[in-house]
Write a protein that holds these residues in place. Structure first.
Motif, mmCIF file in Angstrom:
data_model
loop_
_atom_site.group_PDB
_atom_site.id
_atom_site.type_symbol
_atom_site.label_atom_id
_atom_site.label_comp_id
_atom_site.label_asym_id
_atom_site.label_seq_id
_atom_site.Cartn_x
_atom_site.Cartn_y
_atom_site.Cartn_z
ATOM 1 N N LEU A 173 -24.602 -2.322 38.174
ATOM 2 C CA LEU A 173 -23.762 -1.408 37.396
ATOM 3 C C LEU A 173 -23.886 0.023 37.916
ATOM 4 O O LEU A 173 -22.891 0.758 37.976
ATOM 5 C CB LEU A 173 -24.137 -1.471 35.917
ATOM 6 C CG LEU A 173 -23.761 -2.772 35.200
ATOM 7 C CD1 LEU A 173 -24.341 -2.797 33.788
ATOM 8 C CD2 LEU A 173 -22.254 -2.952 35.177
ATOM 9 N N GLU A 174 -25.106 0.422 38.313
ATOM 10 C CA GLU A 174 -25.291 1.761 38.882
ATOM 11 C C GLU A 174 -24.520 1.912 40.185
ATOM 12 O O GLU A 174 -23.986 2.985 40.485
ATOM 13 C CB GLU A 174 -26.780 2.031 39.143
ATOM 14 C CG GLU A 174 -27.583 2.299 37.901
ATOM 15 C CD GLU A 174 -29.071 2.458 38.205
ATOM 16 O OE1 GLU A 174 -29.445 2.565 39.388
ATOM 17 O OE2 GLU A 174 -29.852 2.463 37.234
ATOM 18 N N ASP A 175 -24.450 0.804 40.960
ATOM 19 C CA ASP A 175 -23.701 0.831 42.221
ATOM 20 C C ASP A 175 -22.198 0.799 41.985
ATOM 21 O O ASP A 175 -21.415 1.035 42.904
ATOM 22 C CB ASP A 175 -24.091 -0.358 43.102
ATOM 23 C CG ASP A 175 -25.508 -0.258 43.633
ATOM 24 O OD1 ASP A 175 -26.071 0.861 43.635
ATOM 25 O OD2 ASP A 175 -26.053 -1.300 44.044
ATOM 26 N N GLY A 176 -21.792 0.471 40.765
ATOM 27 C CA GLY A 176 -20.364 0.394 40.453
ATOM 28 C C GLY A 176 -19.726 -0.898 40.941
ATOM 29 O O GLY A 176 -18.516 -0.979 41.089
ATOM 30 N N VAL A 177 -20.549 -1.907 41.215
ATOM 31 C CA VAL A 177 -20.041 -3.194 41.701
ATOM 32 C C VAL A 177 -20.604 -4.289 40.801
ATOM 33 O O VAL A 177 -21.620 -4.888 41.097
ATOM 34 C CB VAL A 177 -20.461 -3.447 43.167
ATOM 35 C CG1 VAL A 177 -19.783 -4.700 43.706
ATOM 36 C CG2 VAL A 177 -20.164 -2.252 44.039
#
Length: 82
Positions: A24-28
């Protein structure tokens, strides 16, 4: 989502949670990315790299002189080769 949640049946719940948070932090937020992150977390092996001390005796005897004119010679030769 269900496939990601089912990962807790095969892996530690905290590891799965951590992998999901990192994804989620990576946006994926895809199953593939969560699986990849999870496997990197689980398979990460910390290796101890021995300290390397370079000998101080390695010193240049003759320091090279900057001669940018050599590049002009190379450019001139490449123009004639075309």
């Amino acid at each position: 989502m269900a496939e990601i949640l089912a990962l807790v049946l095969q892996h530690d719940e905290q590891a799965v949670l951590c992998a999901v948070e990192l994804a989620l932090e990576d946006g994926v937020a895809t199953k593939t990315h969560v699986l990849n992150t999870l496997h990197r977390l689980i398979d990460a092996k910390r290796t101890v790299v021995p300290r390397l001390d370079a000998p101080q005796a390695l010193v240049l005897e003759h320091e090279p002189c900057a001669d940018t004119g050599r590049y002009d010679i190379l450019r001139r030769d490449s123009r004639h080769a075309s």
